[in-house]
Design a protein around this motif. Sequence first.
Motif, PDB file in Angstrom:
ATOM      1  N   LEU A 184       0.818  -1.212   0.000  1.00 12.87           N
ATOM      2  CA  LEU A 184       0.000   0.000   0.000  1.00 12.87           C
ATOM      3  C   LEU A 184       0.857   1.270   0.000  1.00 12.87           C
ATOM      4  CD1 LEU A 184      -2.894  -0.985   2.434  1.00 12.87           C
ATOM      5  CD2 LEU A 184      -3.064  -0.545  -0.024  1.00 12.87           C
ATOM      6  N   LEU A 185       2.026   1.178   0.605  1.00 15.56           N
ATOM      7  CA  LEU A 185       2.887   2.361   0.685  1.00 15.56           C
ATOM      8  C   LEU A 185       3.920   2.405  -0.444  1.00 15.56           C
ATOM      9  CD1 LEU A 185       3.571   2.483   4.560  1.00 15.56           C
ATOM     10  CD2 LEU A 185       1.957   3.867   3.248  1.00 15.56           C
ATOM     11  N   PHE A 186       3.939   1.349  -1.286  1.00 12.23           N
ATOM     12  CA  PHE A 186       4.895   1.268  -2.384  1.00 12.23           C
ATOM     13  C   PHE A 186       6.341   1.367  -1.894  1.00 12.23           C
ATOM     14  CE2 PHE A 186       0.995   3.184  -4.097  1.00 12.23           C
ATOM     15  CZ  PHE A 186       0.649   2.224  -5.038  1.00 12.23           C
ATOM     16  N   VAL A 187       6.629   0.613  -0.802  1.00 11.32           N
ATOM     17  CA  VAL A 187       7.992   0.570  -0.269  1.00 11.32           C
ATOM     18  C   VAL A 187       8.363  -0.892  -0.045  1.00 11.32           C
ATOM     19  CG1 VAL A 187       7.840   2.835   0.863  1.00 11.32           C
ATOM     20  CG2 VAL A 187       7.179   0.768   2.120  1.00 11.32           C
ATOM     21  N   HIS A 188       9.640  -1.120   0.174  1.00 11.33           N
ATOM     22  CA  HIS A 188      10.122  -2.477   0.441  1.00 11.33           C
ATOM     23  C   HIS A 188       9.732  -2.877   1.872  1.00 11.33           C
ATOM     24  CE1 HIS A 188      12.915  -5.844   0.952  1.00 11.33           C
ATOM     25  NE2 HIS A 188      12.954  -5.885  -0.387  1.00 11.33           N
ATOM     26  N   PRO A 189       9.442  -4.170   2.132  1.00 11.97           N
ATOM     27  CA  PRO A 189       9.120  -4.608   3.503  1.00 11.97           C
ATOM     28  C   PRO A 189      10.197  -4.260   4.525  1.00 11.97           C
ATOM     29  CG  PRO A 189       8.494  -6.310   1.946  1.00 11.97           C
ATOM     30  CD  PRO A 189       9.222  -5.253   1.144  1.00 11.97           C
ATOM     31  N   ASN A 190      11.463  -4.227   4.086  1.00  9.43           N
ATOM     32  CA  ASN A 190      12.520  -3.855   5.027  1.00  9.43           C
ATOM     33  C   ASN A 190      12.374  -2.402   5.492  1.00  9.43           C
ATOM     34  OD1 ASN A 190      13.692  -6.359   5.028  1.00  9.43           O
ATOM     35  ND2 ASN A 190      15.203  -5.864   3.427  1.00  9.43           N
ATOM     36  N   THR A 191      11.857  -1.555   4.581  1.00 12.28           N
ATOM     37  CA  THR A 191      11.610  -0.162   4.963  1.00 12.28           C
ATOM     38  C   THR A 191      10.534  -0.097   6.042  1.00 12.28           C
ATOM     39  OG1 THR A 191      12.202   0.578   2.735  1.00 12.28           O
ATOM     40  CG2 THR A 191      10.945   2.116   4.101  1.00 12.28           C
ATOM     41  N   VAL A 192       9.519  -0.931   5.873  1.00 11.87           N
ATOM     42  CA  VAL A 192       8.459  -0.987   6.897  1.00 11.87           C
ATOM     43  C   VAL A 192       9.052  -1.452   8.226  1.00 11.87           C
ATOM     44  CG1 VAL A 192       6.288  -2.067   7.551  1.00 11.87           C
ATOM     45  CG2 VAL A 192       6.696  -1.398   5.167  1.00 11.87           C
ATOM     46  N   ARG A 193       9.904  -2.482   8.151  1.00 14.57           N
ATOM     47  CA  ARG A 193      10.518  -2.991   9.378  1.00 14.57           C
ATOM     48  C   ARG A 193      11.335  -1.904  10.067  1.00 14.57           C
ATOM     49  NH1 ARG A 193      11.353  -7.554   5.936  1.00 14.57           N
ATOM     50  NH2 ARG A 193      10.166  -9.385   6.656  1.00 14.57           N
ATOM     51  N   TYR A 194      12.089  -1.161   9.276  1.00 16.13           N
ATOM     52  CA  TYR A 194      12.926  -0.103   9.846  1.00 16.13           C
ATOM     53  C   TYR A 194      12.068   0.961  10.529  1.00 16.13           C
ATOM     54  CZ  TYR A 194      15.655   4.167  10.041  1.00 16.13           C
ATOM     55  OH  TYR A 194      16.242   5.340  10.469  1.00 16.13           O
ATOM     56  N   ARG A 195      11.006   1.363   9.853  1.00 10.62           N
ATOM     57  CA  ARG A 195      10.147   2.398  10.436  1.00 10.62           C
ATOM     58  C   ARG A 195       9.448   1.902  11.705  1.00 10.62           C
ATOM     59  NH1 ARG A 195       7.370   4.704   4.818  1.00 10.62           N
ATOM     60  NH2 ARG A 195       9.273   5.691   3.988  1.00 10.62           N
ATOM     61  N   LEU A 196       9.059   0.671  11.738  1.00  6.26           N
ATOM     62  CA  LEU A 196       8.421   0.122  12.943  1.00  6.26           C
ATOM     63  C   LEU A 196       9.422   0.032  14.100  1.00  6.26           C
ATOM     64  CD1 LEU A 196       6.146  -2.688  11.449  1.00  6.26           C
ATOM     65  CD2 LEU A 196       5.511  -0.359  12.112  1.00  6.26           C
ATOM     66  N   ARG A 197      10.685  -0.278  13.773  1.00  5.72           N
ATOM     67  CA  ARG A 197      11.716  -0.275  14.819  1.00  5.72           C
ATOM     68  C   ARG A 197      11.897   1.132  15.377  1.00  5.72           C
ATOM     69  NH1 ARG A 197      14.571  -3.946  11.467  1.00  5.72           N
ATOM     70  NH2 ARG A 197      15.864  -2.240  10.670  1.00  5.72           N
ATOM     71  N   ARG A 198      11.798   2.128  14.499  1.00  5.68           N
ATOM     72  CA  ARG A 198      11.907   3.524  14.954  1.00  5.68           C
ATOM     73  C   ARG A 198      10.748   3.874  15.890  1.00  5.68           C
ATOM     74  NH1 ARG A 198      15.025   6.803  16.038  1.00  5.68           N
ATOM     75  NH2 ARG A 198      13.937   8.651  15.202  1.00  5.68           N
ATOM     76  N   VAL A 199       9.579   3.363  15.591  1.00  5.98           N
ATOM     77  CA  VAL A 199       8.440   3.581  16.484  1.00  5.98           C
ATOM     78  C   VAL A 199       8.746   3.017  17.867  1.00  5.98           C
ATOM     79  CG1 VAL A 199       6.048   2.917  16.934  1.00  5.98           C
ATOM     80  CG2 VAL A 199       6.722   3.672  14.646  1.00  5.98           C
ATOM     81  N   THR A 200       9.286   1.821  17.885  1.00 10.65           N
ATOM     82  CA  THR A 200       9.616   1.195  19.174  1.00 10.65           C
ATOM     83  C   THR A 200      10.676   1.998  19.914  1.00 10.65           C
ATOM     84  OG1 THR A 200       9.107  -0.985  18.259  1.00 10.65           O
ATOM     85  CG2 THR A 200      10.424  -0.925  20.269  1.00 10.65           C
ATOM     86  N   GLU A 201      11.684   2.478  19.188  1.00 16.00           N
ATOM     87  CA  GLU A 201      12.742   3.272  19.823  1.00 16.00           C
ATOM     88  C   GLU A 201      12.197   4.568  20.423  1.00 16.00           C
ATOM     89  OE1 GLU A 201      15.533   3.846  16.724  1.00 16.00           O
ATOM     90  OE2 GLU A 201      16.243   1.760  16.701  1.00 16.00           O
ATOM     91  N   LEU A 202      11.258   5.187  19.708  1.00 11.17           N
ATOM     92  CA  LEU A 202      10.735   6.476  20.155  1.00 11.17           C
ATOM     93  C   LEU A 202       9.719   6.352  21.280  1.00 11.17           C
ATOM     94  CD1 LEU A 202      10.247   8.171  16.660  1.00 11.17           C
ATOM     95  CD2 LEU A 202      11.935   8.802  18.393  1.00 11.17           C
ATOM     96  N   THR A 203       8.952   5.280  21.290  1.00 17.83           N
ATOM     97  CA  THR A 203       7.834   5.162  22.232  1.00 17.83           C
ATOM     98  C   THR A 203       8.001   4.059  23.270  1.00 17.83           C
ATOM     99  OG1 THR A 203       6.591   3.595  20.856  1.00 17.83           O
ATOM    100  CG2 THR A 203       6.297   5.951  20.409  1.00 17.83           C
ATOM    101  N   GLY A 204       8.894   3.100  23.012  1.00 21.90           N
ATOM    102  CA  GLY A 204       9.007   1.961  23.908  1.00 21.90           C
ATOM    103  C   GLY A 204       7.927   0.927  23.673  1.00 21.90           C
TER     104      GLY A 204
END
Length: 371
Positions: free
Chosen positions: A325-345
């Motif tokens: 849906l976002l027209f990105v690679h799954p690894n990009t999604v993984r990276y962004r989700l890891r950033r969410v975890t880093e920022l919010t716990g």
Amino acid sequence: MGTFGTAALASMEDQLPWFRRMPADQRSWIGLVAQAGIAAFVEYFKNGEQTRPAIAGEVFGTAPRELLRSIKLRHTIDMVRVIIDVVETRLDDLAAPGGAAQLREAILRYTRDVAFGAAQVYAQAAETRAAWDARLEALVVNAVLRGEVDDGMHSWAAALGWTSKPVTVVAGQTPEDEDPEVTIDQMQLAARRARVDVLAGVQGRRVVVIVGGAADPMSAAKIISAKCGPGPVVVGPSVADLYESTLSARAAMAGLRAAAGWPDAPRPVHAHDLLPERALDGDEAARAYLVDEVYTPMLSAGAPLLDTLTTYLEQGSSLEATARLLFVHPNTVRYRLRRVTELTGLAPADGRNAFTLRIALVLGRFGGRTG
């Protein structure tokens, strides 16, 4: 009798170190108690040993209430023993010819009654003090719940011997068909065994416990929860001291109200883990936390992060669907989700964390709406 009282005081001065260290006014009061005890024995013996019910009042009623706090029960026993020794050494001066044995037996019976009388006086004082402490403890808990944590409240806590830091508030339900006093007594006994201090109060079906000096608040809360009735037990955040205890109390009480929204919550559960339920229940502190500590950091990191998280949650936590849906690679999604975890716990892949993130997103958007 004055002669015997003077002799008793001199003997106590010689044999009892604690008596020598006492101020002069307190020693004079003890002298009056000694004289009253001897006078009560004379009356007791003269009336054929029929005045036993009045012994405690006659002997100990001459002393002011303050003296009871200065002299321990064991000191009183020492004092009675010395007075008895003084009287027994002068039996020949007291007894009629041939009546020494009868007088000695009367002294033994009398001193037994005096000992029971002293125990009764101290027991009544202990009960009075316990009742006063219980009322004072309830006042401290109520003041913390109302947010009236001032110097007056601290003086009440100091009167109870409270000096513990840090402080955590635990809230739960009282056991059914159990006296609230019994519940509090059991909690205090369990807390002493765990070497933590507690102040507890019962309000209707709720029991609120202020825990002090716990290195691990959750471990202390587990001990307290074992004494609570069925239902959730919520642990507020740990704060520095009693002045800040209202913050912990508010979180614990808000969590207790909202805990019904998470039936499978652990027991005890930390109030922080109930943030989404508290927010849905109208707790402004929880809403502010989710916006300031969860939504705002993601917003500051850029729109792609929020878009990725929103799409990921809406697609049932599917990496592949989100990437398409976002027209990105799954690894990009993984990276962004890891950033969410880093920022919010909070890890978006965890179901409970995903629920918290979803509530934070909704609240954050409410704050940014216009019109």
